[in-house]
Design an enzyme around this catalytic site. Sequence first.
Site, mmCIF file in Angstrom:
data_model
loop_
_atom_site.group_PDB
_atom_site.id
_atom_site.type_symbol
_atom_site.label_atom_id
_atom_site.label_comp_id
_atom_site.label_asym_id
_atom_site.label_seq_id
_atom_site.Cartn_x
_atom_site.Cartn_y
_atom_site.Cartn_z
ATOM 1 N N SER A 1 15.127 -12.897 21.939
ATOM 2 C CA SER A 1 15.399 -12.866 20.496
ATOM 3 C C SER A 1 16.886 -12.674 20.223
ATOM 4 C CB SER A 1 14.628 -11.724 19.831
ATOM 5 O OG SER A 1 13.241 -11.878 20.020
HETATM 6 N N1 SAH Z 1 11.263 -9.183 23.282
HETATM 7 C C1 SAH Z 1 11.530 -10.390 24.015
HETATM 8 C C2 SAH Z 1 11.173 -11.591 23.177
HETATM 9 C C3 SAH Z 1 10.477 -12.585 24.001
HETATM 10 S S1 SAH Z 1 9.774 -13.947 23.117
HETATM 11 C C4 SAH Z 1 12.962 -10.435 24.485
HETATM 12 O O1 SAH Z 1 13.786 -9.654 23.970
HETATM 13 O O2 SAH Z 1 13.271 -11.206 25.377
HETATM 14 C C5 SAH Z 1 8.092 -13.423 22.952
HETATM 15 C C6 SAH Z 1 7.307 -13.211 24.203
HETATM 16 O O3 SAH Z 1 5.956 -12.951 23.810
HETATM 17 C C7 SAH Z 1 7.246 -14.397 25.150
HETATM 18 O O4 SAH Z 1 7.714 -13.998 26.412
HETATM 19 C C8 SAH Z 1 5.751 -14.762 25.205
HETATM 20 O O5 SAH Z 1 5.312 -15.208 26.471
HETATM 21 C C9 SAH Z 1 5.117 -13.437 24.823
HETATM 22 N N2 SAH Z 1 3.748 -13.539 24.310
HETATM 23 C C10 SAH Z 1 3.194 -14.482 23.511
HETATM 24 N N3 SAH Z 1 1.890 -14.210 23.269
HETATM 25 C C11 SAH Z 1 1.601 -13.053 23.936
HETATM 26 C C12 SAH Z 1 0.427 -12.269 24.091
HETATM 27 N N4 SAH Z 1 -0.740 -12.603 23.525
HETATM 28 N N5 SAH Z 1 0.497 -11.148 24.855
HETATM 29 C C13 SAH Z 1 1.662 -10.779 25.455
HETATM 30 N N6 SAH Z 1 2.814 -11.494 25.344
HETATM 31 C C14 SAH Z 1 2.793 -12.616 24.593
#
Ligand code: SAH
Length: 206
Positions: free
Chosen positions: A55
């Site tokens: 993000s």
């Molecule tokens: N906080 C992270 C943002 C990553 S983007 C950072 O700072 O890098 C969001 C993430 O949510 C992705 O890695 C995706 O694989 C994950 N995601 C999507 N659906 C999910 C679910 N049902 N359970 C766990 N993770 C999930």
Amino acid sequence: MRKQLVALLIEKGIRDTSILQAIGKVPRHFFIDSQLDKFAYQDMAFKIDAGQTISQPYTVARQTELLQVEKGMKVLEIGTGSGYQTCILVELGARVYTIERQRQLYDKAKIQLSRMNYHPKFYFGDGYAGLPAFAPFDRILVTCGAPKIPQALLDQLKPGGIMVIPVGEGEIQIMKVIRKDLQGNIQINDEGTYRFVPMLKNKSGT
Ligand code: SAH
């Protein structure tokens, strides 16, 4: 470069000094492809593995600010991704439980954070289910766009707790701040629009 990023976040309205300090401390370039590391402290999202994104720093800061984390709180994070947001929560003194559904990202974040000496609890699984065995949580932070508020997560929020979750069916979501009072009543506030990768069901990868 981190100081400049902090100055920019202040300009954009982030006020919480402990969050600004955490962003000033965590090396974001460790989470980004080394070819792009000169851009690591720009206020931009980047592609990570498995088609996911780290993000934008403003989004990390704003979500964390809305979450109102205090030292020692038990915090559930859905969407470990790169693990950058996880580090910010650990820096704030939270006891962090983080769930990721992409095996590749789960493995990578686990190694990366332990190298950096951050020790949250990592789970490979489906964030829709939360972690009932460790509930209730003082705070729940969802970092992927959910089509609606998952009931299991609401159930795992402690009375007096706060959940921050981007909700929307399409590419754009509304940041919802959900407060559960001591009687269990729910109050929801909208805090602007954001763009997250979708919250998907089930695990992916083995
Ligand atoms: N906080 C992270 C943002 C990553 S983007 C950072 O700072 O890098 C969001 C993430 O949510 C992705 O890695 C995706 O694989 C994950 N995601 C999507 N659906 C999910 C679910 N049902 N359970 C766990 N993770 C999930």
